[in-house]
Write a protein that holds these residues in place. Structure first.
Motif, PDB file in Angstrom:
ATOM      1  N   ARG A  14       7.165  12.256  -0.796  1.00 29.75           N
ATOM      2  CA  ARG A  14       8.217  12.260   0.209  1.00 29.75           C
ATOM      3  C   ARG A  14       7.355  12.214   1.474  1.00 29.75           C
ATOM      4  NH1 ARG A  14      11.361   8.643  -0.845  1.00 29.75           N
ATOM      5  NH2 ARG A  14       8.916   8.408  -1.794  1.00 29.75           N
ATOM      6  N   TRP A  15       6.194  12.621   1.583  1.00 32.19           N
ATOM      7  CA  TRP A  15       5.288  12.841   2.737  1.00 32.19           C
ATOM      8  C   TRP A  15       5.298  11.623   3.427  1.00 32.19           C
ATOM      9  CZ3 TRP A  15       0.787  16.312   0.884  1.00 32.19           C
ATOM     10  CH2 TRP A  15       1.274  17.686   0.387  1.00 32.19           C
ATOM     11  N   PRO A  16       5.318  11.459   4.971  1.00 31.79           N
ATOM     12  CA  PRO A  16       5.178  10.345   5.609  1.00 31.79           C
ATOM     13  C   PRO A  16       3.970   9.290   5.258  1.00 31.79           C
ATOM     14  CG  PRO A  16       6.022  11.832   7.157  1.00 31.79           C
ATOM     15  CD  PRO A  16       5.687  12.552   5.862  1.00 31.79           C
ATOM     16  N   LEU A  17       2.806   9.746   4.990  1.00 37.47           N
ATOM     17  CA  LEU A  17       1.594   8.620   4.822  1.00 37.47           C
ATOM     18  C   LEU A  17       1.928   8.362   3.367  1.00 37.47           C
ATOM     19  CD1 LEU A  17      -1.377  10.625   6.646  1.00 37.47           C
ATOM     20  CD2 LEU A  17      -0.135   8.706   7.249  1.00 37.47           C
ATOM     21  N   LEU A  18       2.188   9.148   2.408  1.00 42.46           N
ATOM     22  CA  LEU A  18       2.321   8.705   0.813  1.00 42.46           C
ATOM     23  C   LEU A  18       3.514   7.864   0.338  1.00 42.46           C
ATOM     24  CD1 LEU A  18       0.662  11.753  -0.705  1.00 42.46           C
ATOM     25  CD2 LEU A  18      -0.365   9.634  -0.222  1.00 42.46           C
ATOM     26  N   ARG A  19       4.771   8.506   1.372  1.00 44.14           N
ATOM     27  CA  ARG A  19       5.881   7.833   1.085  1.00 44.14           C
ATOM     28  C   ARG A  19       5.887   6.464   0.498  1.00 44.14           C
ATOM     29  NH1 ARG A  19      11.244  10.037   2.250  1.00 44.14           N
ATOM     30  NH2 ARG A  19      12.596   8.657   1.828  1.00 44.14           N
ATOM     31  N   TRP A  20       5.324   5.418   1.682  1.00 42.99           N
ATOM     32  CA  TRP A  20       5.380   3.909   1.684  1.00 42.99           C
ATOM     33  C   TRP A  20       4.662   3.683   0.284  1.00 42.99           C
ATOM     34  CZ3 TRP A  20       1.947   0.074   1.016  1.00 42.99           C
ATOM     35  CH2 TRP A  20       2.481  -1.427   1.495  1.00 42.99           C
ATOM     36  N   PHE A  21       3.579   4.201  -0.204  1.00 48.53           N
ATOM     37  CA  PHE A  21       2.814   3.638  -1.395  1.00 48.53           C
ATOM     38  C   PHE A  21       3.871   4.566  -2.481  1.00 48.53           C
ATOM     39  CE2 PHE A  21      -0.483   3.997   2.083  1.00 48.53           C
ATOM     40  CZ  PHE A  21      -1.093   2.809   1.926  1.00 48.53           C
ATOM     41  N   ALA A  22       4.304   5.334  -2.433  1.00 51.68           N
ATOM     42  CA  ALA A  22       5.100   5.853  -3.624  1.00 51.68           C
ATOM     43  C   ALA A  22       6.082   5.180  -3.729  1.00 51.68           C
ATOM     44  CB  ALA A  22       5.461   7.428  -3.412  1.00 51.68           C
ATOM     45  N   ASP A  23       6.784   4.757  -2.722  1.00 51.43           N
ATOM     46  CA  ASP A  23       7.967   3.745  -3.001  1.00 51.43           C
ATOM     47  C   ASP A  23       7.556   2.510  -3.628  1.00 51.43           C
ATOM     48  OD1 ASP A  23       9.681   6.144  -2.178  1.00 51.43           O
ATOM     49  OD2 ASP A  23      10.067   5.153  -0.019  1.00 51.43           O
ATOM     50  N   LYS A  24       6.560   1.839  -3.175  1.00 53.39           N
ATOM     51  CA  LYS A  24       6.223   0.713  -3.526  1.00 53.39           C
ATOM     52  C   LYS A  24       5.894   0.843  -5.381  1.00 53.39           C
ATOM     53  CE  LYS A  24       6.564  -1.667   0.266  1.00 53.39           C
ATOM     54  NZ  LYS A  24       7.805  -2.342   0.467  1.00 53.39           N
ATOM     55  N   ALA A  25       5.006   1.841  -5.739  1.00 46.32           N
ATOM     56  CA  ALA A  25       4.883   2.096  -6.935  1.00 46.32           C
ATOM     57  C   ALA A  25       5.966   2.328  -7.774  1.00 46.32           C
ATOM     58  CB  ALA A  25       3.917   3.493  -7.015  1.00 46.32           C
ATOM     59  N   TYR A  26       6.968   2.961  -7.058  1.00 45.25           N
ATOM     60  CA  TYR A  26       8.375   3.220  -7.907  1.00 45.25           C
ATOM     61  C   TYR A  26       8.957   1.906  -8.055  1.00 45.25           C
ATOM     62  CZ  TYR A  26      13.054   4.027  -9.200  1.00 45.25           C
ATOM     63  OH  TYR A  26      14.324   4.041  -9.897  1.00 45.25           O
ATOM     64  N   LEU A  27       9.137   1.058  -7.392  1.00 45.96           N
ATOM     65  CA  LEU A  27       9.567  -0.470  -7.555  1.00 45.96           C
ATOM     66  C   LEU A  27       8.937  -0.919  -8.689  1.00 45.96           C
ATOM     67  CD1 LEU A  27      10.383  -1.487  -3.911  1.00 45.96           C
ATOM     68  CD2 LEU A  27      12.118  -0.788  -5.427  1.00 45.96           C
ATOM     69  N   VAL A  28       7.601  -1.085  -8.632  1.00 41.93           N
ATOM     70  CA  VAL A  28       7.016  -1.588  -9.959  1.00 41.93           C
ATOM     71  C   VAL A  28       7.328  -0.899 -11.080  1.00 41.93           C
ATOM     72  CG1 VAL A  28       4.739  -1.961 -10.773  1.00 41.93           C
ATOM     73  CG2 VAL A  28       5.160  -2.335  -8.471  1.00 41.93           C
ATOM     74  N   PHE A  29       7.243   0.256 -11.158  1.00 42.34           N
ATOM     75  CA  PHE A  29       7.867   1.148 -12.378  1.00 42.34           C
ATOM     76  C   PHE A  29       9.308   0.713 -12.740  1.00 42.34           C
ATOM     77  CE2 PHE A  29      10.505   4.482 -13.938  1.00 42.34           C
ATOM     78  CZ  PHE A  29      10.120   4.900 -15.114  1.00 42.34           C
ATOM     79  N   ALA A  30      10.116   0.766 -11.868  1.00 38.77           N
ATOM     80  CA  ALA A  30      11.516   0.473 -12.142  1.00 38.77           C
ATOM     81  C   ALA A  30      11.849  -0.872 -12.576  1.00 38.77           C
ATOM     82  CB  ALA A  30      12.079   0.876 -10.784  1.00 38.77           C
ATOM     83  N   LYS A  31      11.179  -1.945 -12.044  1.00 41.10           N
ATOM     84  CA  LYS A  31      10.941  -3.128 -12.668  1.00 41.10           C
ATOM     85  C   LYS A  31      10.480  -3.389 -13.973  1.00 41.10           C
ATOM     86  CE  LYS A  31       9.909  -8.047 -11.319  1.00 41.10           C
ATOM     87  NZ  LYS A  31       9.084  -8.847 -10.196  1.00 41.10           N
ATOM     88  N   HIS A  32       9.429  -2.730 -14.371  1.00 42.20           N
ATOM     89  CA  HIS A  32       8.619  -2.761 -15.689  1.00 42.20           C
ATOM     90  C   HIS A  32       8.992  -1.501 -16.549  1.00 42.20           C
ATOM     91  CE1 HIS A  32       6.747  -6.413 -14.308  1.00 42.20           C
ATOM     92  NE2 HIS A  32       6.317  -5.559 -13.086  1.00 42.20           N
ATOM     93  N   ARG A  33      10.185  -0.739 -16.480  1.00 46.66           N
ATOM     94  CA  ARG A  33      10.123   0.467 -17.232  1.00 46.66           C
ATOM     95  C   ARG A  33      10.365   0.211 -18.610  1.00 46.66           C
ATOM     96  NH1 ARG A  33      14.935  -0.579 -14.256  1.00 46.66           N
ATOM     97  NH2 ARG A  33      16.891  -0.483 -15.348  1.00 46.66           N
ATOM     98  N   TYR A  34      10.949  -0.883 -18.892  1.00 47.54           N
ATOM     99  CA  TYR A  34      11.082  -1.096 -20.396  1.00 47.54           C
ATOM    100  C   TYR A  34       9.837  -1.418 -21.102  1.00 47.54           C
ATOM    101  CZ  TYR A  34      16.090  -1.416 -19.425  1.00 47.54           C
ATOM    102  OH  TYR A  34      17.431  -0.975 -19.177  1.00 47.54           O
ATOM    103  N   LYS A  35       8.841  -2.090 -20.517  1.00 46.23           N
ATOM    104  CA  LYS A  35       7.452  -2.350 -21.002  1.00 46.23           C
ATOM    105  C   LYS A  35       6.454  -0.983 -21.095  1.00 46.23           C
ATOM    106  CE  LYS A  35       5.707  -6.233 -19.855  1.00 46.23           C
ATOM    107  NZ  LYS A  35       4.897  -7.339 -19.260  1.00 46.23           N
ATOM    108  N   LEU A  36       6.840  -0.396 -19.848  1.00 42.15           N
ATOM    109  CA  LEU A  36       6.285   0.935 -19.845  1.00 42.15           C
ATOM    110  C   LEU A  36       6.694   2.151 -20.877  1.00 42.15           C
ATOM    111  CD1 LEU A  36       6.205   1.225 -16.036  1.00 42.15           C
ATOM    112  CD2 LEU A  36       4.145   1.027 -17.383  1.00 42.15           C
ATOM    113  N   SER A  37       7.848   1.975 -20.966  1.00 36.00           N
ATOM    114  CA  SER A  37       8.416   2.831 -22.155  1.00 36.00           C
ATOM    115  C   SER A  37       8.110   2.456 -23.470  1.00 36.00           C
ATOM    116  CB  SER A  37      10.080   2.594 -22.116  1.00 36.00           C
ATOM    117  OG  SER A  37      10.734   3.306 -21.135  1.00 36.00           O
TER     118      SER A  37
END
Length: 130
Positions: A89-112
């Motif tokens: 949630r830190w300002p510099l990391l937040r943007w990257f973390a949120d983008k990575a989370y969106l990728v995770f959320a979209k592909h969560r079944y494959k990752l599971s």
């Protein structure tokens, strides 16, 4: 009133995280709602199931809505280990973390599947409440 997490009960990884939260939640600060439960739409008619299915959501006792990693950080903070997720949630990391989370959320079944050997739960994965 507790912080309510709306989670994907068909996602093995999502359910695994909810189980970890349940074990850590000694003060009952969290409530868990499976978005795929049969009575979910009746209990929460104002919530859009498609939005909830795209990203994790949570709501606090004041009605404030949290989405994505904000839910994760809030939930883990309430069980005493928010510091682990604070850097996301830190300002510099937040943007990257949120983008990575969106990728995770979209592909969560494959990752599971890659992580647990199970892509989806047949009906819903069971979480064991206290």
């Amino acid at each position: 009133m507790a912080f309510t997490i709306f989670y994907d009960g068909k996602c093995p990884l999502c359910v695994k995280e909810m189980q970890h939260l349940i074990r850590k939640d000694k003060e009952n600060n969290l409530q868990f709602e499976n978005i795929h439960a049969g009575d979910f739409s009746r209990k929460f008619p104002d919530l859009d199931i498609n939005e909830l299915d795209a990203r994790i959501h949570g709501i606090d006792e004041n009605g404030k809505l949290y989405i994505g990693l904000d839910v994760t950080h809030k939930a883990w903070s309430l069980v005493g280990v928010g510091w682990l997720y604070a850097p996301l949630r830190w300002p510099l990391l937040r943007w990257f973390a949120d983008k990575a989370y969106l990728v995770f959320a979209k592909h969560r079944y494959k990752l599971s599947f890659w992580i647990t050997g199970k892509k989806r739960c047949e009906d819903n994965c069971e979480i064991k409440l206290k």
